[in-house]
Motif scaffolding. Structure first.
Motif, PDB file in Angstrom:
ATOM      1  N   UNK A   1       0.880  -1.067   0.032  1.00 18.31           N
ATOM      2  CA  UNK A   1       0.016   0.085  -0.018  1.00 18.31           C
ATOM      3  C   UNK A   1       0.855   1.230  -0.015  1.00 18.31           C
ATOM      4  N   UNK A   2       1.918   1.424   0.650  1.00 16.05           N
ATOM      5  CA  UNK A   2       2.891   2.463   0.865  1.00 16.05           C
ATOM      6  C   UNK A   2       3.348   2.789  -0.442  1.00 16.05           C
ATOM      7  N   UNK A   3       3.906   1.448  -1.334  1.00 16.54           N
ATOM      8  CA  UNK A   3       4.591   1.495  -2.434  1.00 16.54           C
ATOM      9  C   UNK A   3       3.404   2.067  -3.614  1.00 16.54           C
ATOM     10  N   UNK A   4       2.290   1.738  -3.380  1.00 21.13           N
ATOM     11  CA  UNK A   4       1.104   2.367  -4.344  1.00 21.13           C
ATOM     12  C   UNK A   4       0.905   3.788  -4.093  1.00 21.13           C
ATOM     13  N   UNK A   5       0.985   4.022  -2.762  1.00 21.79           N
ATOM     14  CA  UNK A   5       0.778   5.440  -2.603  1.00 21.79           C
ATOM     15  C   UNK A   5       1.767   6.515  -3.115  1.00 21.79           C
TER      16      UNK A   5
ATOM     17  N   UNK B   1       1.521   6.794  -6.636  1.00 25.75           N
ATOM     18  CA  UNK B   1       0.328   7.579  -6.941  1.00 25.75           C
ATOM     19  C   UNK B   1       0.742   9.105  -6.626  1.00 25.75           C
ATOM     20  N   UNK B   2       1.352   9.493  -5.657  1.00 28.05           N
ATOM     21  CA  UNK B   2       1.836  10.710  -5.316  1.00 28.05           C
ATOM     22  C   UNK B   2       2.995  11.118  -6.439  1.00 28.05           C
ATOM     23  N   UNK B   3       3.572  10.420  -6.970  1.00 33.23           N
ATOM     24  CA  UNK B   3       4.734  10.671  -8.021  1.00 33.23           C
ATOM     25  C   UNK B   3       3.913  10.966  -9.164  1.00 33.23           C
TER      26      UNK B   3
ATOM     27  N   UNK C   1       3.559  14.373 -11.460  1.00 33.67           N
ATOM     28  CA  UNK C   1       3.766  14.711 -12.868  1.00 33.67           C
ATOM     29  C   UNK C   1       2.537  15.257 -13.585  1.00 33.67           C
ATOM     30  N   UNK C   2       1.621  14.967 -13.151  1.00 36.11           N
ATOM     31  CA  UNK C   2       0.220  15.496 -13.945  1.00 36.11           C
ATOM     32  C   UNK C   2       0.126  16.852 -13.454  1.00 36.11           C
ATOM     33  N   UNK C   3       0.365  17.295 -12.302  1.00 31.62           N
ATOM     34  CA  UNK C   3       0.285  18.751 -11.829  1.00 31.62           C
ATOM     35  C   UNK C   3       1.284  19.536 -12.704  1.00 31.62           C
TER      36      UNK C   3
END
Length: 323
Positions: free
Chosen positions: A288-292, A295-297, A301-303
């Motif tokens: 879950x931490x790796x997925x988070x 997702x944060x990265x 990148x999207x921002x």
């Protein structure tokens, strides 16, 4: 000690109304043989009493039925009332250790048989319990090398005896099984108001390292739905009480290839494998931490892409206006 024991036996027989059936008082020089139901004068009683008190090794032999507090004993020994057994070896404050065990005062209940599976025990029953209402504690020899298990047994109202718990010669405790392959094995369901606690104090641990690659490990695990085999279908674990309803979980052999730390193998016959599913939880947390983090990265990148597009649009708008 023998003199005191003999005196105690005679005093109990005289003062508590004991009845001795087919009993013979044996002493190297007993002057009189006293028979149950016959009349004996004080001289005869005192002569035998003095013999028991003064003769080394005095004892009572061939007692087939002994009743204390009753005149109609139905058993080899029947005591109607309270009893106290006190063993004094002259040693006080002896702590239990393997080297000092011989010095501990003990009551022995034995079985003369040397056959494996023979046992001896104590049964408990309320008065008037009938065929039910009986529970017992016993010791059973489990092998010809005299290793011994302690068993706890109860009886149903129909008079059927059933073993409920066993402590094996190696110290394993089994509830609902006679062959526990773990330090504690419950052959069935268990419940409680709080979960089973796992010792996890940092002061007990060393070589601590982060658990990485949780997502990859989880992706390799294969959860399954399954039914347990019936007793007649199993080659091992025939003694296990397995649920009959549909189950979800893992296959221990598959988990061992991916997370060997989450599997164990019993010491019982068949070496049955188990999965400690609680140990899968840290891997799930890592995943879950790796997925988070991923997702944060991606969100970052999207921002950044959005900001670049807005900047580009502004530049294009300015150029269009100047033309």
């Amino acid at each position: 000690m023998a003199k005191k024991l003999a005196i105690g036996c005679i005093m109990l027989l005289l003062t508590l109304g004991a009845s001795v059936v087919s009993a013979e008082a044996v002493c190297s020089s007993y002057p009189y043989t006293l028979t149950n139901g016959a009349t004996a004068d004080a001289t005869q009683v005192m002569a035998n009493f003095n013999c028991a008190a003064l003769t080394s090794g005095a004892t009572l032999l061939n007692v087939t039925q002994l009743g204390i507090g009753t005149t109609s004993s139905s058993y080899p020994l029947q005591v109607n009332g309270s009893a106290l057994l006190e063993f004094l070896n002259g040693t006080t404050n002896v702590a239990y250790t393997t080297s000092s065990y011989a010095a501990i005062d003990t009551l022995w209940i034995g079985n003369a048989s040397t056959t494996a599976g023979a046992g001896a025990g104590i049964s408990f029953a309320p008065k008037g319990a009938g065929s039910g209402g009986i529970a017992s504690i016993g010791a059973i020899s489990t092998a010809t090398d005299y290793s011994t298990a302690m068993v706890f047994q109860t009886r149903s109202s129909g008079g059927t005896d059933a073993e409920q718990m066993r402590i094996t010669a190696t110290g394993n405790v089994g509830i609902g099984t006679t062959a526990p392959g773990y330090l504690l094995y419950v052959n069935g369901s268990a419940a409680g108001p709080s979960g089973f606690q796992t010792v996890s104090d940092a002061r007990l641990k060393k070589n601590i390292a982060p658990l990485n690659g949780g997502l990859a490990l989880i992706s390799e695990l294969q959860p399954v739905r399954f039914d347990f085999r019936s007793e007649s279908e199993r080659e091992v674990g025939k003694e296990l009480k397995l649920p009959a309803n549909r189950q979800i979980g893992f296959i221990a052999q598959d988990v061992a290839k991916i997370l060997p730390e989450a599997t164990t193998t019993s010491t019982s016959k068949g070496a049955i494998m188990s999965v400690a599913e609680a140990k899968v939880v840290p891997v799930l947390v890592a995943a879950v931490k790796e997925l988070k983090a991923a997702n944060d990265n991606q969100a970052m990148e999207i921002a950044q892409l959005k900001a670049s597009v807005v900047s580009l649009q502004r530049k294009l708008g300015i150029q269009t206006a100047s033309k």
